[in-house]
Scaffold this active site. Structure first.
Site, PDB file in Angstrom:
ATOM      1  CB  SER A  39      -0.910   0.037   1.219  1.00  0.00           C
ATOM      2  OG  SER A  39      -0.124   0.014   2.378  1.00  0.00           O
ATOM      3  CG  ASP A 325      -4.047   5.428   6.981  1.00  0.00           C
ATOM      4  OD1 ASP A 325      -2.850   5.211   7.272  1.00  0.00           O
ATOM      5  OD2 ASP A 325      -4.581   4.928   5.965  1.00  0.00           O
ATOM      6  CG  HIS A 328      -0.923   3.898   4.648  1.00  0.00           C
ATOM      7  ND1 HIS A 328      -2.131   3.377   5.043  1.00  0.00           N
ATOM      8  CD2 HIS A 328      -0.266   2.910   4.030  1.00  0.00           C
ATOM      9  CE1 HIS A 328      -2.207   2.112   4.666  1.00  0.00           C
ATOM     10  NE2 HIS A 328      -1.093   1.812   4.055  1.00  0.00           N
TER      11      HIS A 328
END
Ligand SMILES: *[C@@H]1O[C@H](CO)[C@@H](O)[C@H](O)[C@H]1NC(C)=O
Ligand SMILES: *[C@@H]1O[C@H](CO)[C@@H](O)[C@H](O)[C@H]1NC(C)=O
Ligand SMILES: *[C@@H]1O[C@H](CO)[C@@H](O)[C@H](O)[C@H]1NC(C)=O
Ligand SMILES: *[C@@H]1O[C@H](CO)[C@@H](O)[C@H](O)[C@H]1NC(C)=O
Ligand SMILES: *[C@@H]1O[C@H](CO)[C@@H](O)[C@H](O)[C@H]1NC(C)=O
Length: 360
Positions: A39, A325, A328
Site C-alpha cells: 500500500s 491514517d 500510512h
C-alpha cells in the site's frame, strides 16, 4: 482494543538531508518505471479488486489530491510512488496494471506500470486471505506487460527499454505484521531469512525478465505506526516490531550486495526507510511536523482505534502530521521520503541514491 493488528501496510520513510552534489545529466531521458509492492506504493490497484476490503477509494482519502478525489491511494493526496516518478521526470506514478488492462494495455504502459497492491508482502501467504495481488502475482503481471511490449517494439528494443527502466519495490512490512498477528513461534532469525529467500527469488525473476536497475525501499519502524502504538500503554513505539524492521534492513543490505555481484549488470539503490523515518520521529521540528504519533484521519486514542473513513475525525493542518491514517504517511511525509530516496546521502540510501540509479 479493536484492530488486532489490522494489517495493511505501512511506509513512511524520511529524510534529513539532501544532497550529494547531484549528478548533472545533460541529455537525461526519463526512464520507464515499474513499481511493485504494498500500500505504500499502491495507486489504485486494490480498487479494481472486487473481493478485497483493503482499499482507500473513499473519503477522506484523497482530500488533498487534485479535485479532492479519492484515487485508491492510502493517503490524503499523492504517495511516494508518485513523488519518485515525478523526480524521475514523469507527472506522477504510472497507472495501475489493472487499470491499463481494462483500457487494453495500450501506449501508457511505455512510461511504466504500477503493480503495487495494498496488504501484499514478500510471502505468498501474506494477505492471501485478503484477496490482494501478491508479489509473485505482480511479477506475473509484469511478464504479460513485457510480452505486450515485445509484440509492439520487438525483442531488442524491449530489452533496451527494460535495462534502462527503474524497478521500484516497497514491500516487507506486511510480512512482519503477519508474523505478529499470527503470533508466530518461528525463530525471528529464521523468519527474516525466509523473507530474504523470497526477496531473492523475486529479484531474480525480474532480472531474468530483463530488469537491471532496482530501487529498493526497506521497512520503516513499523512499531511506531499509530496502529501499533496503541499496544503500548505509554503510546510509545511497539519496540519489538522495530527490531524486526532493523534486522530486515541489514539482511537486505547483505542480500543485495551478494546479488549484485552474482547478477551481471544489476544495479541497485537501497533506501533505509528505518533511518529516514526514525530521524523524523526523533527530530520532528526539523521537518515542520507537530504530530508524529497520531493519525490525521481516524477515531479514538491517537486517532488510531478505527480506520480513516468518511465519518472519522480529520485533522486540519495535514502538513504537520507524519501519519495520515493508522499505517500510512501523509502526502507531505511521502514527499520528504521520496526526496531523500532520490537525493539523499549514504546514511539514508546506499550504495547510490535513486537519482544516480536512474542516470547510470
Ligand atoms: C544524448 O543521448 C543520445 C542517446 O543516448 C546520444 O546519441 C546523444 O549523442 C546524446 N547527446 C548528447 C548531447 O550527449
Ligand atoms: C498482452 O498479452 C496478453 C498475454 O499474452 C494477451 O492476452 C493480450 O492480448 C496482450 N495485449 C495486447 C494489447 O497486446
Ligand atoms: C496467518 O494465519 C492465517 C490463518 O491460519 C493464514 O491464513 C495466514 O496465511 C497466516 N499469515 C501469515 C502471514 O502467515
Ligand atoms: C513502550 O514505549 C516506551 C517509550 O515510551 C518504551 O520504552 C517501551 O519499550 C515500549 N514498550 C513496548 C512493549 O514496546
Ligand atoms: C510549517 O507549518 C506551518 C503550519 O503549522 C505552515 O504554515 C508552514 O507553511 C509550514 N512550513 C513548511 C516549510 O512547510
Amino acid at each position: 482494543m479493536y484492530l488486532v493488528f489490522f494489517y495493511l501496510l505501512v511506509g513512511t520513510f524520511f529524510t534529513v538531508s539532501q544532497v550529494s552534489s547531484a549528478i548533472i545529466t545533460i541529455n537525461f531521458t526519463t526512464p520507464a518505471i515499474f513499481i511493485f509492492g504494498d500500500s505504500t506504493a499502491d495507486v489504485g490497484t486494490n480498487s479494481f479488486l472486487p473481493k478485497t476490503k483493503i482499499r482507500a477509494n473513499f473519503p477522506y482519502n484523497g482530500i488533498d489530491f487534485p479535485n479532492s478525489r479519492p484515487t485508491g491511494r492510502f493517503s490524503n493526496g499523492f504517495n511516494s510512488a508518485d513523488y519518485l516518478s515525478k523526480l524521475m521526470g514523469q507527472k506522477r506514478s504510472p497507472q495501475p496494471y489493472l487499470f491499463l488492462l481494462k483500457a487494453g494495455l495500450r501506449k501508457p504502459m511505455f512510461r511504466g506500470v504500477n503493480f503495487a497492491s495494498g496488504a501484499s508482502g514478500l510471502l505468498d501467504v501474506t494477505g492471501k486471505h485478503l484477496n490482494i495481488v501478491s508479489m509473485s502475482e505482480q511479477i506475473k503481471q509484469f511478464k504479460t506487460v513485457r510480452g505486450n511490449l515485445t509484440l509492439v517494439k520487438g525483442k531488442g528494443a524491449t530489452k533496451n527499454i527494460l535495462a534502462t527502466s527503474v524497478f521500484a519495490i516497497s514491500v516487507g512490512s506486511n510480512d512482519i505484521f503477519g508474523y505478529f498477528e499470527n503470533r508466530s513461534t518461528v525463530d525471528p532469525t529464521i523468519f527474516i531469512a525466509s523473507l530474504m529467500t523470497a526477496y531473492e527469488c523475486h529479484i531474480e525473476s525480474l532480472y531474468n525478465l530483463g530488469a537491471r536497475k532496482f530501487g529498493i525501499i526497506s521497512v520503516p519502524p513499523i512499531g511506531c505506526c499509530p496502529s501499533q502504538r496503541i499496544f503500548n500503554v505509554t503510546g510509545g513505539c511497539f519496540e519489538i516490531e522495530n527490531t524486526f524492521a532493523r534486522a530486515f534492513h541489514s539482511s537486505l543490505d547483505t542480500l543485495l550486495k551478494k546479488l549484485s555481484c552474482k547478477l551481471s549488470g544489476m544495479k541497485y539503490s537501497l533506501g533505509n526507510s528505518y533511518e529516514m523515518t526514525i530521524n523524523v520521529i526523533n527530530f520532528p521540528q526539523l521537518f515542520n511536523f507537530t504530530y508524529v504519533d497520531r493519525a490525521c484521519c481516524g477515531e479514538g486514542w491517537l486517532n488510531a482505534e478505527k480506520p480513516c473513513s468518511p465519518k472519522a475525525n480529520l485533522c486540519s493542518s495535514r502538513n504537520n502530521y507524519l501519519f495520515w491514517d493508522l499505517f500510512h504517511p501523509t502526502q507531505y511525509a511521502s514527499k520528504l521520503a521520496a526526496e531523500t530516496l532520490y537525493n539523499g546521502g549514504p546514511q539514508f540510501v546506499t550504495p547510490i541514491n535513486f537519482a544516480q540509479l536512474a542516470a547510470y
